[in-house]
Design a protein around this motif. Structure first.
Motif, PDB file in Angstrom:
ATOM      1  N   VAL A 298       0.021   7.224  -2.207  1.00  0.00           N
ATOM      2  CA  VAL A 298      -0.089   6.036  -3.059  1.00  0.00           C
ATOM      3  C   VAL A 298       1.294   5.457  -3.350  1.00  0.00           C
ATOM      4  O   VAL A 298       1.488   4.240  -3.337  1.00  0.00           O
ATOM      5  CB  VAL A 298      -0.855   6.369  -4.363  1.00  0.00           C
ATOM      6  CG1 VAL A 298      -0.719   5.259  -5.384  1.00  0.00           C
ATOM      7  CG2 VAL A 298      -2.322   6.627  -4.065  1.00  0.00           C
ATOM      8  N   LYS A 299       2.267   6.322  -3.605  1.00  0.00           N
ATOM      9  CA  LYS A 299       3.632   5.838  -3.868  1.00  0.00           C
ATOM     10  C   LYS A 299       4.170   5.034  -2.689  1.00  0.00           C
ATOM     11  O   LYS A 299       4.821   4.002  -2.881  1.00  0.00           O
ATOM     12  CB  LYS A 299       4.585   7.007  -4.145  1.00  0.00           C
ATOM     13  CG  LYS A 299       4.488   7.560  -5.523  1.00  0.00           C
ATOM     14  CD  LYS A 299       5.647   8.483  -5.861  1.00  0.00           C
ATOM     15  CE  LYS A 299       5.900   9.525  -4.815  1.00  0.00           C
ATOM     16  NZ  LYS A 299       6.912  10.519  -5.193  1.00  0.00           N
ATOM     17  N   ASN A 300       3.886   5.486  -1.478  1.00  0.00           N
ATOM     18  CA  ASN A 300       4.345   4.753  -0.293  1.00  0.00           C
ATOM     19  C   ASN A 300       3.727   3.365  -0.212  1.00  0.00           C
ATOM     20  O   ASN A 300       4.392   2.395   0.151  1.00  0.00           O
ATOM     21  CB  ASN A 300       4.048   5.543   0.983  1.00  0.00           C
ATOM     22  CG  ASN A 300       4.930   6.754   1.120  1.00  0.00           C
ATOM     23  OD1 ASN A 300       6.055   6.776   0.621  1.00  0.00           O
ATOM     24  ND2 ASN A 300       4.426   7.775   1.778  1.00  0.00           N
ATOM     25  N   ILE A 301       2.456   3.255  -0.565  1.00  0.00           N
ATOM     26  CA  ILE A 301       1.786   1.948  -0.584  1.00  0.00           C
ATOM     27  C   ILE A 301       2.394   1.066  -1.670  1.00  0.00           C
ATOM     28  O   ILE A 301       2.706  -0.101  -1.448  1.00  0.00           O
ATOM     29  CB  ILE A 301       0.263   2.111  -0.800  1.00  0.00           C
ATOM     30  CG1 ILE A 301      -0.364   2.795   0.412  1.00  0.00           C
ATOM     31  CG2 ILE A 301      -0.395   0.759  -1.075  1.00  0.00           C
ATOM     32  CD1 ILE A 301      -1.789   3.256   0.185  1.00  0.00           C
TER      33      ILE A 301
ATOM     34  N   LYS B 253       5.746  -0.712  -1.032  1.00  0.00           N
ATOM     35  CA  LYS B 253       5.651  -1.930  -0.221  1.00  0.00           C
ATOM     36  C   LYS B 253       5.298  -3.147  -1.071  1.00  0.00           C
ATOM     37  O   LYS B 253       5.643  -4.272  -0.739  1.00  0.00           O
ATOM     38  CB  LYS B 253       4.612  -1.753   0.886  1.00  0.00           C
ATOM     39  CG  LYS B 253       5.000  -0.704   1.905  1.00  0.00           C
ATOM     40  CD  LYS B 253       3.897  -0.502   2.920  1.00  0.00           C
ATOM     41  CE  LYS B 253       4.255   0.622   3.881  1.00  0.00           C
ATOM     42  NZ  LYS B 253       3.196   0.869   4.848  1.00  0.00           N
ATOM     43  N   LEU B 254       4.586  -2.921  -2.167  1.00  0.00           N
ATOM     44  CA  LEU B 254       4.108  -4.009  -3.018  1.00  0.00           C
ATOM     45  C   LEU B 254       4.948  -4.211  -4.273  1.00  0.00           C
ATOM     46  O   LEU B 254       4.784  -5.204  -4.975  1.00  0.00           O
ATOM     47  CB  LEU B 254       2.670  -3.708  -3.470  1.00  0.00           C
ATOM     48  CG  LEU B 254       1.628  -3.459  -2.400  1.00  0.00           C
ATOM     49  CD1 LEU B 254       0.345  -2.966  -3.046  1.00  0.00           C
ATOM     50  CD2 LEU B 254       1.376  -4.702  -1.589  1.00  0.00           C
TER      51      LEU B 254
END
Length: 105
Positions: free
Chosen positions: A21-24, A27-28
């Motif tokens: 989730v942190k990786n997603i 990006k945002l």
């Protein structure tokens, strides 16, 4: 962005989910005002199946956005078909026969 407190990352499953989730979110992150982790992962529930987020953002050109947007991010893996079948059944049950997700891309 702050790290999720360790008391919520007690097992390897929660740690793995949180890292994904942190990786997603990275990006945002530039377009997000606030991020809240909600639901079972921040509860005492033994097995959390997902991580629910409440994300606060502004829509450009709109002062007072008066509605929330539900966003579900699914993993592109062998379980994807099962998730999509679930949404088909859920939507038909909740909104009526023949109502199904509409694929845009």
């Amino acid at each position: 962005m702050k790290e999720l407190p360790k008391k919520y990352l007690k097992d390897s499953n929660r740690k793995e989910m949180w890292n994904d989730v942190k990786n997603i979110l990275k990006k945002l992150d530039n377009d997000l005002s606030e991020i809240y982790v909600v639901g079972s992962v921040v509860s005492k529930k033994k097995n959390a199946n997902d991580i629910d987020l409440a994300i606060v953002t502004k829509v450009k050109g709109k002062k007072n956005l008066a509605y929330p947007v539900d966003l579900i991010i699914l993993p592109n893996n062998e379980d994807l078909d099962e998730y999509l079948k679930f949404f088909n059944k859920y939507m038909e049950k909740k909104y009526g026969k023949g109502v199904k997700p509409v694929k845009l891309k």
